[in-house]
Design a protein around this motif. Structure first.
Motif, mmCIF file in Angstrom:
data_model
loop_
_atom_site.group_PDB
_atom_site.id
_atom_site.type_symbol
_atom_site.label_atom_id
_atom_site.label_comp_id
_atom_site.label_asym_id
_atom_site.label_seq_id
_atom_site.Cartn_x
_atom_site.Cartn_y
_atom_site.Cartn_z
ATOM 1 N N GLY A 40 0.816 -1.203 0.000
ATOM 2 C CA GLY A 40 0.000 0.000 0.000
ATOM 3 C C GLY A 40 0.855 1.260 0.000
ATOM 4 N N PRO A 41 0.222 2.424 0.240
ATOM 5 C CA PRO A 41 0.972 3.677 0.256
ATOM 6 C C PRO A 41 2.145 3.617 1.240
ATOM 7 C CG PRO A 41 -1.367 4.113 0.228
ATOM 8 C CD PRO A 41 -1.209 2.631 0.418
ATOM 9 N N VAL A 62 5.189 3.547 -3.468
ATOM 10 C CA VAL A 62 3.766 3.659 -3.758
ATOM 11 C C VAL A 62 3.262 4.883 -2.989
ATOM 12 C CG1 VAL A 62 1.501 2.567 -3.544
ATOM 13 C CG2 VAL A 62 3.505 1.176 -4.100
ATOM 14 N N THR A 63 2.667 5.818 -3.705
ATOM 15 C CA THR A 63 2.229 7.064 -3.064
ATOM 16 C C THR A 63 0.733 7.119 -2.812
ATOM 17 O OG1 THR A 63 2.059 8.171 -5.208
ATOM 18 C CG2 THR A 63 4.160 8.381 -4.018
ATOM 19 N N GLY A 64 -0.013 6.259 -3.470
ATOM 20 C CA GLY A 64 -1.455 6.249 -3.254
ATOM 21 C C GLY A 64 -2.104 5.083 -3.970
ATOM 22 N N VAL A 65 -3.214 4.629 -3.429
ATOM 23 C CA VAL A 65 -3.979 3.558 -4.060
ATOM 24 C C VAL A 65 -5.460 3.877 -3.955
ATOM 25 C CG1 VAL A 65 -2.257 1.746 -3.671
ATOM 26 C CG2 VAL A 65 -4.005 2.146 -1.960
ATOM 27 N N GLU A 66 -6.198 3.483 -4.971
ATOM 28 C CA GLU A 66 -7.657 3.571 -4.994
ATOM 29 C C GLU A 66 -8.172 2.253 -5.557
ATOM 30 O OE1 GLU A 66 -9.040 7.048 -7.134
ATOM 31 O OE2 GLU A 66 -7.412 8.257 -6.301
ATOM 32 N N ILE A 71 -3.164 2.921 -8.910
ATOM 33 C CA ILE A 71 -1.972 2.772 -8.079
ATOM 34 C C ILE A 71 -1.009 3.877 -8.497
ATOM 35 C CG2 ILE A 71 -0.045 1.288 -7.430
ATOM 36 C CD1 ILE A 71 -1.818 -1.099 -8.531
ATOM 37 N N ASP A 72 -0.693 4.782 -7.589
ATOM 38 C CA ASP A 72 0.245 5.877 -7.868
ATOM 39 C C ASP A 72 1.612 5.530 -7.284
ATOM 40 O OD1 ASP A 72 -1.496 7.908 -9.125
ATOM 41 O OD2 ASP A 72 -2.532 7.836 -7.213
ATOM 42 N N TRP A 73 2.668 5.927 -7.993
ATOM 43 C CA TRP A 73 4.029 5.640 -7.541
ATOM 44 C C TRP A 73 4.960 6.766 -7.977
ATOM 45 C CZ3 TRP A 73 7.297 5.495 -11.660
ATOM 46 C CH2 TRP A 73 6.714 5.244 -12.908
ATOM 47 N N GLU A 74 6.129 6.797 -7.339
ATOM 48 C CA GLU A 74 7.153 7.769 -7.727
ATOM 49 C C GLU A 74 8.531 7.144 -7.564
ATOM 50 O OE1 GLU A 74 7.038 11.173 -5.148
ATOM 51 O OE2 GLU A 74 7.525 9.996 -3.375
ATOM 52 N N ILE A 75 9.473 7.631 -8.349
ATOM 53 C CA ILE A 75 10.874 7.251 -8.191
ATOM 54 C C ILE A 75 11.451 8.186 -7.132
ATOM 55 C CG2 ILE A 75 13.124 7.061 -9.329
ATOM 56 C CD1 ILE A 75 11.073 4.978 -10.256
ATOM 57 N N THR A 76 12.188 7.634 -6.198
ATOM 58 C CA THR A 76 12.670 8.442 -5.067
ATOM 59 C C THR A 76 14.176 8.671 -5.087
ATOM 60 O OG1 THR A 76 12.903 6.478 -3.656
ATOM 61 C CG2 THR A 76 10.784 7.648 -3.594
ATOM 62 N N LYS A 77 14.848 8.221 -6.147
ATOM 63 C CA LYS A 77 16.307 8.347 -6.207
ATOM 64 C C LYS A 77 16.736 8.688 -7.630
ATOM 65 C CE LYS A 77 20.235 5.294 -6.211
ATOM 66 N NZ LYS A 77 20.560 3.932 -6.463
ATOM 67 N N CYS A 84 1.298 6.292 -12.688
ATOM 68 C CA CYS A 84 0.216 5.505 -12.095
ATOM 69 C C CYS A 84 -0.213 4.400 -13.042
ATOM 70 C CB CYS A 84 -0.978 6.384 -11.755
ATOM 71 S SG CYS A 84 -1.899 7.001 -13.169
ATOM 72 N N TRP A 85 -0.779 3.368 -12.443
ATOM 73 C CA TRP A 85 -1.516 2.345 -13.160
ATOM 74 C C TRP A 85 -2.979 2.675 -12.986
ATOM 75 C CZ3 TRP A 85 0.263 -1.222 -16.365
ATOM 76 C CH2 TRP A 85 1.575 -1.694 -16.225
ATOM 77 N N ARG A 86 -3.745 2.638 -14.052
ATOM 78 C CA ARG A 86 -5.199 2.831 -13.984
ATOM 79 C C ARG A 86 -5.894 1.600 -14.543
ATOM 80 N NH1 ARG A 86 -7.264 6.201 -17.305
ATOM 81 N NH2 ARG A 86 -5.418 6.646 -18.518
ATOM 82 N N VAL A 87 -6.907 1.123 -13.816
ATOM 83 C CA VAL A 87 -7.726 0.001 -14.269
ATOM 84 C C VAL A 87 -9.152 0.530 -14.347
ATOM 85 C CG1 VAL A 87 -8.542 -2.334 -13.779
ATOM 86 C CG2 VAL A 87 -6.220 -1.651 -13.087
#
Length: 191
Positions: A40-41, A62-66, A71-77, A84-87
């Protein structure tokens, strides 16, 4: 990029949330390790890529989920990137035709799970990144090899790899092989 998948949206969502599984589909993604979290986030991953003489580990979160739609994500480095992935579940037949909705109410009660997977859901991967945030300092490049040369060689591989990954994932989600129609939109002159 996006495609249709003939599978239950909840199954597709669970599949996409399993980031460590991604290494099974990519020629260049060697390993995905969970650094912290349970999907999860706030869950953080280390994704190790290898191509030619270069190995690089990206860190993502992972920065957020619905569930079961996003599913939202970000690269941190090392690079300013995220996505995001959208379904998007399939619309029931006649949903766009109000006159047909009365006649479909009785049919809706008779729909089975198999009927729902006959109507594909739309799966999309959206990625945004700032190419100016990439630096050769992030990679241990062989002597006399520039980041520009690496990018020039790697960019043509990106679309082919994306198509291969999606085809393999769709095969596992649907349980059979088929040609996958992949819609790709790129807002960059480099890719």
């Amino acid at each position: 990029m996006s495609t249709d998948v003939h599978a239950d949206p909840e199954d597709v969502y669970a599949f996409l949330l399993d980031f460590p599984r991604y290494a099974n589909y990519s020629k260049y993604l060697r390993e995905v390790r969970t650094l912290e979290g349970e999907g999860g986030p706030g869950t953080c991953y280390a994704l190790t890529f290898a191509w030619w003489k270069i190995t690089y580990t990206a860190h993502s979160r992972v920065t957020g989920v619905e569930p079961p739609e996003r599913i939202d994500w970000e690269i941190t480095k090392d690079i300013d990137a995220g996505g995001c992935w959208r379904v998007t579940p399939a619309e029931s037949e006649g949903a766009s035709d109000p006159a047909a909705s009365d006649s479909n109410d009785a049919n809706d009660a008779n729909d089975t799970d198999d009927d729902l997977t006959d109507r594909p859901c739309k799966v999309a991967l959206e990625v945004e990144f700032d190419p100016g945030s990439a630096s050769s300092d992030a990679l241990d490049l062989p002597m006399l090899v520039s980041l520009d040369w690496v990018v020039k060689k790697a960019i043509p591989l990106i679309r082919g790899e994306a198509e291969r990954v999606i085809e393999r994932a769709v095969r596992d989600l649907e349980g059979s092989n088929r040609d996958v129609d992949l819609d790709v939109y790129v807002d960059s002159a480099r890719i």
